[in-house]
Design a protein around this motif. Sequence first.
Motif, PDB file in Angstrom:
ATOM      1  N   LEU A   1       6.747   6.392  13.014  1.00  0.00           N
ATOM      2  CA  LEU A   1       6.412   7.402  12.203  1.00  0.00           C
ATOM      3  C   LEU A   1       6.655   6.890  10.676  1.00  0.00           C
ATOM      4  CD1 LEU A   1       5.654  10.369  12.397  1.00  0.00           C
ATOM      5  CD2 LEU A   1       7.692  11.073  12.033  1.00  0.00           C
ATOM      6  N   ASP A   2       7.888   6.214  10.411  1.00  0.00           N
ATOM      7  CA  ASP A   2       8.007   5.512   9.124  1.00  0.00           C
ATOM      8  C   ASP A   2       6.885   4.787   8.671  1.00  0.00           C
ATOM      9  OD1 ASP A   2      10.505   7.188   8.976  1.00  0.00           O
ATOM     10  OD2 ASP A   2      11.840   5.443   9.696  1.00  0.00           O
ATOM     11  N   GLU A   3       6.652   3.993   9.500  1.00  0.00           N
ATOM     12  CA  GLU A   3       5.565   3.124   9.111  1.00  0.00           C
ATOM     13  C   GLU A   3       4.285   3.821   8.637  1.00  0.00           C
ATOM     14  OE1 GLU A   3       5.666  -0.309   8.876  1.00  0.00           O
ATOM     15  OE2 GLU A   3       8.099   0.020   9.087  1.00  0.00           O
ATOM     16  N   ILE A   4       3.872   4.879   9.460  1.00  0.00           N
ATOM     17  CA  ILE A   4       2.777   5.394   9.259  1.00  0.00           C
ATOM     18  C   ILE A   4       2.986   6.384   7.842  1.00  0.00           C
ATOM     19  CG2 ILE A   4       1.271   7.662   9.889  1.00  0.00           C
ATOM     20  CD1 ILE A   4       2.078   6.781  12.716  1.00  0.00           C
ATOM     21  N   GLN A   5       3.943   6.772   7.737  1.00  0.00           N
ATOM     22  CA  GLN A   5       4.412   7.488   6.192  1.00  0.00           C
ATOM     23  C   GLN A   5       4.275   6.594   5.145  1.00  0.00           C
ATOM     24  OE1 GLN A   5       7.789   9.767   7.086  1.00  0.00           O
ATOM     25  NE2 GLN A   5       6.851  11.548   7.689  1.00  0.00           N
ATOM     26  N   SER A   6       4.592   5.468   5.443  1.00  0.00           N
ATOM     27  CA  SER A   6       4.580   4.503   4.143  1.00  0.00           C
ATOM     28  C   SER A   6       3.290   3.923   3.993  1.00  0.00           C
ATOM     29  CB  SER A   6       5.706   3.405   4.526  1.00  0.00           C
ATOM     30  OG  SER A   6       5.249   2.246   5.133  1.00  0.00           O
ATOM     31  N   ALA A   7       2.492   3.670   5.174  1.00  0.00           N
ATOM     32  CA  ALA A   7       1.023   3.443   5.177  1.00  0.00           C
ATOM     33  C   ALA A   7       0.410   4.487   4.117  1.00  0.00           C
ATOM     34  CB  ALA A   7       0.471   3.191   6.552  1.00  0.00           C
TER      35      ALA A   7
ATOM     36  N   ALA B   1       1.560   6.077   1.952  1.00  0.00           N
ATOM     37  CA  ALA B   1       2.123   6.181   0.502  1.00  0.00           C
ATOM     38  C   ALA B   1       1.445   4.867   0.022  1.00  0.00           C
ATOM     39  CB  ALA B   1       3.548   5.874   0.408  1.00  0.00           C
ATOM     40  N   ARG B   2       1.127   3.892   0.663  1.00  0.00           N
ATOM     41  CA  ARG B   2       0.467   2.736   0.249  1.00  0.00           C
ATOM     42  C   ARG B   2      -1.152   3.054  -0.202  1.00  0.00           C
ATOM     43  NH1 ARG B   2       3.403   0.113   3.981  1.00  0.00           N
ATOM     44  NH2 ARG B   2       1.706  -0.461   5.399  1.00  0.00           N
ATOM     45  N   LEU B   3      -1.689   3.925   0.819  1.00  0.00           N
ATOM     46  CA  LEU B   3      -3.030   4.522   0.722  1.00  0.00           C
ATOM     47  C   LEU B   3      -3.110   5.277  -0.671  1.00  0.00           C
ATOM     48  CD1 LEU B   3      -5.451   3.943   2.595  1.00  0.00           C
ATOM     49  CD2 LEU B   3      -4.968   6.514   3.471  1.00  0.00           C
TER      50      LEU B   3
ATOM     51  N   CYS C   1      -1.531  -7.627   1.837  1.00  0.00           N
ATOM     52  CA  CYS C   1      -0.284  -8.081   2.354  1.00  0.00           C
ATOM     53  C   CYS C   1       1.056  -8.117   1.433  1.00  0.00           C
ATOM     54  CB  CYS C   1      -0.502  -9.479   2.839  1.00  0.00           C
ATOM     55  SG  CYS C   1       0.871 -10.328   3.572  1.00  0.00           S
ATOM     56  N   GLU C   2       2.144  -7.737   1.748  1.00  0.00           N
ATOM     57  CA  GLU C   2       3.385  -7.783   0.838  1.00  0.00           C
ATOM     58  C   GLU C   2       3.795  -8.893   0.740  1.00  0.00           C
ATOM     59  OE1 GLU C   2       6.172  -4.681   2.407  1.00  0.00           O
ATOM     60  OE2 GLU C   2       4.682  -2.974   1.829  1.00  0.00           O
ATOM     61  N   GLY C   3       3.548  -9.638   1.602  1.00  0.00           N
ATOM     62  CA  GLY C   3       4.055 -11.539   1.598  1.00  0.00           C
ATOM     63  C   GLY C   3       3.257 -12.040   0.378  1.00  0.00           C
ATOM     64  N   CYS C   4       2.159 -11.956   0.582  1.00  0.00           N
ATOM     65  CA  CYS C   4       1.237 -13.059  -0.188  1.00  0.00           C
ATOM     66  C   CYS C   4       0.210 -12.510  -1.129  1.00  0.00           C
ATOM     67  CB  CYS C   4       0.490 -13.967   0.748  1.00  0.00           C
ATOM     68  SG  CYS C   4      -0.714 -13.268   1.727  1.00  0.00           S
TER      69      CYS C   4
ATOM     70  N   TRP D   1      -0.740   0.249   9.998  1.00  0.00           N
ATOM     71  CA  TRP D   1       0.405   0.585   9.190  1.00  0.00           C
ATOM     72  C   TRP D   1       0.848  -0.965   8.860  1.00  0.00           C
ATOM     73  CZ3 TRP D   1       0.007   3.024  13.684  1.00  0.00           C
ATOM     74  CH2 TRP D   1       0.589   2.439  14.775  1.00  0.00           C
ATOM     75  N   ALA D   2       0.194  -2.220   9.237  1.00  0.00           N
ATOM     76  CA  ALA D   2       0.412  -3.613   9.123  1.00  0.00           C
ATOM     77  C   ALA D   2       0.844  -3.518   7.700  1.00  0.00           C
ATOM     78  CB  ALA D   2      -0.804  -4.356   9.472  1.00  0.00           C
ATOM     79  N   ARG D   3       1.873  -4.391   7.394  1.00  0.00           N
ATOM     80  CA  ARG D   3       2.395  -4.706   5.937  1.00  0.00           C
ATOM     81  C   ARG D   3       2.177  -6.069   5.581  1.00  0.00           C
ATOM     82  NH1 ARG D   3       6.917  -1.655   4.120  1.00  0.00           N
ATOM     83  NH2 ARG D   3       7.324   0.066   5.187  1.00  0.00           N
ATOM     84  N   HIS D   4       1.841  -7.106   6.657  1.00  0.00           N
ATOM     85  CA  HIS D   4       1.629  -8.024   6.361  1.00  0.00           C
ATOM     86  C   HIS D   4       0.395  -9.074   7.094  1.00  0.00           C
ATOM     87  CE1 HIS D   4       6.179  -7.944   5.695  1.00  0.00           C
ATOM     88  NE2 HIS D   4       5.683  -8.436   4.530  1.00  0.00           N
ATOM     89  N   CYS D   5      -0.361  -9.994   6.567  1.00  0.00           N
ATOM     90  CA  CYS D   5      -1.167 -10.480   7.244  1.00  0.00           C
ATOM     91  C   CYS D   5      -0.632 -11.314   8.334  1.00  0.00           C
ATOM     92  CB  CYS D   5      -1.978 -11.540   6.258  1.00  0.00           C
ATOM     93  SG  CYS D   5      -0.982 -12.791   5.491  1.00  0.00           S
ATOM     94  N   LEU D   6      -1.411 -11.880   9.182  1.00  0.00           N
ATOM     95  CA  LEU D   6      -1.043 -12.614  10.266  1.00  0.00           C
ATOM     96  C   LEU D   6      -0.198 -13.809   9.893  1.00  0.00           C
ATOM     97  CD1 LEU D   6      -4.135 -12.523  12.685  1.00  0.00           C
ATOM     98  CD2 LEU D   6      -1.781 -11.268  12.852  1.00  0.00           C
ATOM     99  N   THR D   7      -0.525 -14.386   8.794  1.00  0.00           N
ATOM    100  CA  THR D   7       0.267 -15.525   8.249  1.00  0.00           C
ATOM    101  C   THR D   7       1.704 -15.345   8.139  1.00  0.00           C
ATOM    102  OG1 THR D   7      -1.668 -16.509   7.578  1.00  0.00           O
ATOM    103  CG2 THR D   7       0.117 -17.809   6.912  1.00  0.00           C
TER     104      THR D   7
END
Length: 65
Positions: free
Chosen positions: A16-22, A24-26, A34-37, A51-57
């Motif tokens: 649920l947290d992940e969905i809510q933060s997704a 917010a990002r929307l 990706c938050e990494g690269c 709600w993925a925050r990062h790419c697969l890499t």
Amino acid sequence: MADLLTRLEGRERHQLDEIQSAQARLESGTFGVCEGCGDAIPLSRLRALPWARHCLTCQARDEHR
Ligand SMILES: [Zn+2]
């Protein structure tokens, strides 16, 4: 709603947290980045995990840390 939240535990609550933060990002226009690269997360990955925050890499790199 608060009552529902207190009944959610562990994984569900985390999700649920992940969905809510997704959401917010929307709203801020950074959804799907990706938050990494900073690259776009592939659509196929977003379909599987909206709600993925990062790419697969980056995800793979984090998991091996
Ligand atoms: Zn990345």
